[in-house]
Design an enzyme around this catalytic site. Structure first.
Site, PDB file in Angstrom:
ATOM      1  N   SER A   1      44.979  35.486  55.279  1.00 36.01           N
ATOM      2  CA  SER A   1      43.519  35.373  55.262  1.00 36.01           C
ATOM      3  C   SER A   1      43.098  33.990  54.760  1.00 36.01           C
ATOM      4  CB  SER A   1      42.937  36.508  54.423  1.00 36.01           C
ATOM      5  OG  SER A   1      41.547  36.603  54.574  1.00 36.01           O
TER       6      SER A   1
ATOM      7  N   ASP B   1      42.841  44.640  62.197  1.00 44.03           N
ATOM      8  CA  ASP B   1      42.154  43.830  61.197  1.00 44.03           C
ATOM      9  C   ASP B   1      40.681  44.210  61.162  1.00 44.03           C
ATOM     10  OD1 ASP B   1      41.027  41.822  59.599  1.00 44.03           O
ATOM     11  OD2 ASP B   1      42.531  40.360  60.237  1.00 44.03           O
TER      12      ASP B   1
ATOM     13  N   HIS C   1      44.511  44.090  57.667  1.00 48.60           N
ATOM     14  CA  HIS C   1      44.269  42.701  57.305  1.00 48.60           C
ATOM     15  C   HIS C   1      45.263  42.136  56.285  1.00 48.60           C
ATOM     16  CE1 HIS C   1      41.886  39.082  56.837  1.00 48.60           C
ATOM     17  NE2 HIS C   1      41.797  39.278  55.530  1.00 48.60           N
TER      18      HIS C   1
END
Length: 284
Positions: A98, A226, A256
Site C-alpha cells: 500500500s 482489494d 489489501h
C-alpha cells in the site's frame, strides 16, 4: 497461521523496526496507519536467508513523531533513506504494501532498490485527479470513527465486531487472520498520528513521474479482493506506465494486506523476485 479462535487478543508492543536474520538486505515497508507488525510472519520466513528490516513510518505506531500538518510520500522516503544510511545499506531489496509500495517506488527512483516488489501499492493515480481526491475523502471519512475508537481504548481494540470489520477491509479469508493480529492492527490505527497530515500532504504532493524509466526490476502484486484501493480504479496507471519488463501478478483470493492471510505466498513471491534478479533462476 493462528486461527481466529486464538486465546490471546492482546496487541503487540510498538516497535521502531523489526530487524532479524542475515544475508541479502531486505527492506519491508508497511501501509498507511499500520505498523511493522503486519510484516512479522513474512519477515520470519525470509530471515533464514535475508537480513530483514521493517521500520515504522513517521507518525505511525512506533515511528518518529511528525512535525507540522503535512506529510507525504517524499518525506517518508527521506526518513527511510536516513535509516538505510544508518544501516550502511546503499541499496537493498525492497517490498512495500500500500503506502509502503508507493514509498518503495520513490526509493527505486532514487536508486536505492536492487529489486522492488509492490503489494497492492497506493499512489497509482495522477495528481491532481478525481481518483486522488476520492482516496483522500475515503480516508477522511474514517477520522470520526478513529476518534471514537481512541476514546473507547481497549474496548474498541478487543471488540469482536470491530475486529471483523477490520478483517473484512484488509483480507478476503477473514478466518485466517488471528485476533491478536487484528487487535494489533486496530491499535496501530488508533495510535497513528500521521492520519490527517498524510491525507493533507498527499492531496497537495506532486504525482510520481518517469515510472516508465525505472531500471530497477519491479514485481507488482495486485490483490484480487482489494477493498481499500480496488485495482480497476487505482492500479491502472501503474499497469500502464511501469516498464514492460515489470512483472504484473494478480494474487488470487487475498485482500489489501495479503501478508496477514497468505504470508507463505507473499514471502515466496518476494524471494522469487530477489533470486531471479541474480540470474540464478527464472521467475515464472
Amino acid at each position: 497461521m493462528t486461527s481466529r479462535t486464538a486465546k490471546s487478543t492482546v496487541p503487540a508492543a510498538p516497535v521502531k523496526a523489526l530487524h532479524l536474520g542475515s544475508g541479502d538486505p531486505v527492506l519491508l515497508l508497511h501501509g498507511f496507519m499500520l505498523s511493522p507488525h503486519c510484516w512479522e510472519q513474512v519477515a520470519r520466513r525470509m530471515s533464514s536467508n535475508c537480513e530483514v528490516y521493517a521500520p515504522a513510518f513517521a507518525g505511525h505506531w512506533g515511528g518518529p513523531k511528525v512535525e507540522g500538518w503535512f506529510l507525504d510520500v517524499y518525506a517518508l522516503a527521506d526518513q527511510i533513506e536516513d535509516q538505510l544510511d544508518a544501516l550502511g545499506w546503499r541499496t537493498c531489496h525492497i517490498a512495500g504494501n500500500s503506502l509502503g509500495g508507493w514509498v518503495g517506488l520513490e526509493l527505486a527512483r532514487r536508486g536505492r532498490a536492487r529489486t522492488l516488489t509492490t503489494v497492492a501499492a497506493a499512489g497509482g493515480w495522477a495528481s491532481p485527479s478525481i481518483s486522488q481526491v476520492r482516496v483522500g475523502l475515503k480516508f477522511a471519512a474514517m477520522i470520526p470513527f478513529v476518534e471514537i475508537g481512541r476514546l473507547l481504548g481497549g474496548v474498541a481494540i478487543n471488540n469482536a465486531l470491530i475486529q471483523h470489520v477490520a478483517a473484512l477491509l484488509l483480507s478476503k479469508n477473514t478466518g485466517a487472520v488471528s485476533r491478536r493480529d487484528l487487535a494489533t492492527i486496530i491499535t496501530a490505527v488508533l495510535r497513528c498520528d500521521a492520519m490527517i497530515p498524510l491525507i493533507l500532504g498527499s492531496l497537495r504532493a506532486p504525482g510520481m513521474d518517469d515510472l516508465g524509466e525505472l531500471t530497477t526490476p519491479v514485481r507488482m502484486l495486485l490483490a484480487e479482493y482489494d477493498r481499500i484501493i480496488p485495482n480497476r480504479v487505482y492500479a491502472t496507471r501503474y499497469l500502464r506506465e511501469l516498464p514492460d519488463s515489470a512483472d504484473r501478478i494478480l494474487v488470487h483470493g487475498v485482500g489489501h494486506v495479503p501478508m496477514l492471510e497468505a504470508p507463505d505466498r507473499i514471502a515466496t513471491l518476494i524471494a522469487e523476485h530477489i533470486y531471479a534478479s541474480r540470474g540464478h533462476l527464472r521467475a515464472i
